[in-house]
Design an enzyme around this catalytic site. Structure first.
Site, PDB file in Angstrom:
ATOM      1  CE  LYS A  80      -4.032   1.938   2.515  1.00 45.81           C
ATOM      2  NZ  LYS A  80      -4.931   1.797   3.671  1.00 45.81           N
ATOM      3  CB  SER A 155      -8.383   3.736   2.684  1.00 46.28           C
ATOM      4  OG  SER A 155      -7.496   3.092   3.582  1.00 46.28           O
ATOM      5  CB  SER A 179      -8.615   0.780   5.438  1.00 45.42           C
ATOM      6  OG  SER A 179      -9.288   1.995   5.269  1.00 45.42           O
TER       7      SER A 179
HETATM    8  N1  GLN Z   1     -13.365   4.190   5.985  1.00 43.27           N
HETATM    9  C1  GLN Z   1     -12.755   4.600   7.207  1.00 43.27           C
HETATM   10  C2  GLN Z   1     -12.327   6.054   7.124  1.00 43.27           C
HETATM   11  O1  GLN Z   1     -12.535   6.659   6.116  1.00 43.27           O
HETATM   12  C3  GLN Z   1     -11.615   3.709   7.559  1.00 43.27           C
HETATM   13  C4  GLN Z   1     -10.337   4.062   6.900  1.00 43.27           C
HETATM   14  C5  GLN Z   1      -9.218   3.163   7.289  1.00 43.27           C
HETATM   15  O2  GLN Z   1      -9.396   2.118   7.901  1.00 43.27           O
HETATM   16  N2  GLN Z   1      -8.035   3.611   6.953  1.00 43.27           N
HETATM   17  O3  GLN Z   1     -11.793   6.599   8.048  1.00 43.27           O
END
Ligand code: GLN
Length: 487
Positions: A80, A155, A179
Site C-alpha cells: 500500500k 481505503s 480499510s
Molecule cells: N473508511 C474509514 C475512514 O474513512 C476507515 C479508513 C481506514 O481504515 N483507513 O476513516
C-alpha cells in the site's frame, strides 16, 4: 495470464522451492500481468520493478545453491502506498506527497525484504487512507475487478483489487476503521487486521495512531496467515509494538472447531442488511453448525455508537498527525507565498484533497478548548464502553461473526456527494479497531449481481491463531475462494 498467477501464495512459493518456476520468471509474469490490466483497474500508483527483480534474483541464487528459502520468498507482493520502501515514492495518494521519495524502509517492508518477498509496486489508496471506496485518491480511482463500474472498497482498494485480479498473490494494507476488511469483502478475497501492536507501524504514514494497524491481503486464509507471520513481531521503533514471539498460525489452522462457541452479533445482522448478505450470514451460521460449533446470538449493545466515536477520535488524531505536512520538511510546497504563514496555509490548501481537509477541520474542532470534554473526552469514554461490550461477549463465546459490510460493492460515484452515507459503510468494521482486537474478512459467496460478499470474524486480543483457524474451516467448507474475477 499464466496459470501460476492464479495460484495461492503458498503454491507459488512451493513451485519456486521445487524448481518448477524461477522467482525471476514469476516476478516478470506478475509485472506483465500488471502492465496488461492495470490501465483498467488503477490499482497501482507506481511499479517497483527493479527492486522486485533484484529480490527475485537473490531467491533464484539461493535455490541454485540449495539453500533453504525463508517463508514466502519469491512471491510477488503489492505494498500500500502509505508504507515506505527506500528509494521509491510513498505518496499516500496525496498531491502533497506526490514526489516524496522515502529515505528509509518501514519495518514491514524491511521484514518482507529480509524474507526475499519481491515488492512489485505501490498500491493506490484513498488519500492518507481516509475513505471507504478508494475514490479519494488524488491520482485515479480504483475499479473493482468483478465489475469495473463498482468501487473496490477503501481505503486499501488498490491492494485488494491487485490481489483479486491476480496482479500479485499478496498485498499489505492498513486498517484504521476497516480499510483492509472492507475492500477484501468487496473484492472477494481475504483481508485481516491483527491485534493492535502485533505489527509495527514504523514507516507507515500515520492516520489515527491509536487505531492504525497493518495487515495482510491474500486469496486464501493460509496465505494471509503466512504473510502475517512474516510481518509481525516486536519493533523498538514503534512504542506500541508488543514484545511477544512471532507465532506459526499455519500449524493450528486446520484444527477441529467442534464445540467451539461462535456468537453472531445481533446488532449487525438486523435492520439495513442487504438480502443477499443476510442469506450469506445464514449460510455461514449453518456451515459452522455443521462443523460442530455452537452458534449463539450475542449483543454488542453499544456498537451502534462506534461510527460516532470513530469519527471524533480518528479525525482528532489525524488533525494532529497531518500537522507535519506544512511544506517545510517534505513534500509539496506552494509556489506563491509572501511569508511563512501564507506558505503553510497555501501549501495545505493546495496539497490536501477535500476529504482530508474535512477530517482535519472536524478533528481540530473536536480538540479545541471548550469542546474537548464534550467531544474528544466523551468519545474516549465511549471507546472504553464499546471495548467492554466485546470483553463481555468474549466471556461467552470464542469468536464473533458478522457481515464485513451490510452491502456489497456500490457503483463508482454513487456516494461521493454524501460523506455520511460513505461513513456508514464502516458500521461493522470499526468496533474491532476501537477494541484493538484481530478481525478478518473471508469470502462468503456472491450477491445476485455476482458481487462478492465478506464474512467478518473477530476474536479476542492476541488470538490470531484461533481467528485463522475459524476462518480456514469456513473457507474450506466452500469453493468461494476458488472463484476469480475475470479481468
Ligand atoms: N473508511 C474509514 C475512514 O474513512 C476507515 C479508513 C481506514 O481504515 N483507513 O476513516
Amino acid at each position: 495470464m499464466q496459470d501460476i498467477l492464479k495460484k495461492s501464495a503458498i503454491a507459488q512459493f512451493n513451485s519456486i522451492k521445487n524448481k518448477e518456476i524461477k522467482a525471476v520468471e514469476l516476478t516478470q509474469a506478475t509485472i506483465e500481468r500488471i502492465k496488461s490490466v492495470d490501465e483498467k483497474l488503477g490499482a497501482f500508483n507506481s511499479l517497483t520493478e527493479e527492486t522486485a527483480l533484484n529480490t527475485a534474483k537473490m531467491v533464484d541464487e539461493k535455490v541454485a545453491k540449495g539453500e533453504e528459502l525463508p517463508l514466502l520468498a519469491g512471491v510477488p507482493l503489492a505494498l500500500k502506498d502509505n508504507m515506505n520502501l527506500i528509494g521509491s515514492k510513498t505518496t499516500a495518494s496525496s498531491k502533497i506527497l506526490e514526489n516524496f521519495v522515502s529515505p528509509y524502509n518501514a519495518t514491514v517492508t524491511q521484514k518482507l525484504l529480509d524474507n526475499l518477498v519481491p515488492i512489485v509496486g505501490k498500491a493506490n489508496l484513498d488519500e492518507f487512507a481516509m475513505g471507504s471506496s478508494n475514490e479519494n485518491s488524488a491520482f485515479k480511482k480504483v475499479h473493482n475487478p468483478w465489475n469495473l463500474n463498482k468501487v473496490p472498497g477503501g481505503s486499501s482498494g488498490g491492494s485488494a483489487a491487485a490481489v483479486a485480479a491476480c496482479e500479485s498473490a499478496l498485498a499489505l494494507g492498513s486498517d484504521t476503521g476497516g480499510s483492509i476488511r472492507l475492500p477484501a469483502s468487496f473484492c472477494g478475497i481475504v483481508g485481516m487486521k491483527p491485534t493492535y501492536g502485533k505489527v509495527s507501524r514504523y514507516g507507515l504514514i500515520a492516520f489515527a495512531s491509536s487505531l492504525d494497524q497493518i495487515g495482510p491481503f491474500a486469496r486464501t486464509v493460509e496465505d494471509a496467515a503466512a504473510l502475517l507471520e512474516v510481518i509481525s513481531g516486536y519493533d523498538k521503533h514503534d512504542s506500541t509494538s508488543l514484545k511477544l514471539p512471532v507465532e506459526n498460525y499455519r500449524n493450528t489452522i486446520n484444527n477441529d472447531i467442534k464445540g467451539m462457541k461462535i456468537g453472531v452479533v445481533k446488532e449487525l445482522v438486523g435492520e439495513g442488511l442487504a438480502a443477499d448478505v443476510s442469506k450469506a450470514i445464514q449460510n455461514a451460521i449453518d456451515t459452522y453448525k455443521s462443523l460442530g460449533a455452537e452458534v449463539v446470538e450475542i449483543s454488542l449493545p453499544n456498537i451502534k455508537h462506534s461510527i460516532g466515536i470513530y469519527y471524533i477520535l480518528a479525525t482528532a488524531e489525524c488533525s494532529s498527525n497531518l500537522a507535519r505536512f506544512d511544506g517545510v520538511k517534505y513534500g509539496y510546497r506552494t509556489k506563491n507565498s509572501k511569508n511563512l504563514l501564507e506558505m503553510y496555509c497555501k501549501t495545505r490548501a493546495e496539497g490536501f484533497g477535500p476529504e482530508v481537509k474535512r477530517r482535519i477541520m472536524l478533528g481540530t474542532y473536536a480538540l479545541s478548548s471548550g469542546y474537548y470534554d464534550a467531544y474528544y473526552k466523551k468519545a474516549q469514554q465511549m471507546r472504553r464502553v464499546v471495548t467492554n461490550d466485546f470483553l463481555a461477549a468474549f466471556e461467552k463465546v470464542d469468536v464473533l461473526i458478522a457481515p464485513t459490510c451490510p452491502n456489497t460493492a456500490f457503483d463508482l460515484g454513487s456516494k461521493t456527494e454524501d460523506p455520511l452515507a460513505m461513513y456508514l459503510t464502516d458500521i461493522a468494521t470499526i468496533g474491532a479497531n476501537l477494541a484493538g482486537i484481530p478481525a478478518l474478512s473471508v469470502p462468503a459467496g456472491f450477491d445476485k449481481d455476482g458481487m462478492p460478499i465478506g464474512l467478518q470474524i473477530m476474536s479476542p486480543q492476541l488470538t490470531e491463531a484461533k481467528l485463522f483457524n475459524v476462518a480456514y474451516k469456513f473457507e474450506q467448507a466452500h469453493d468461494y475462494y476458488t472463484k476469480l474475477a475475470e479481468v
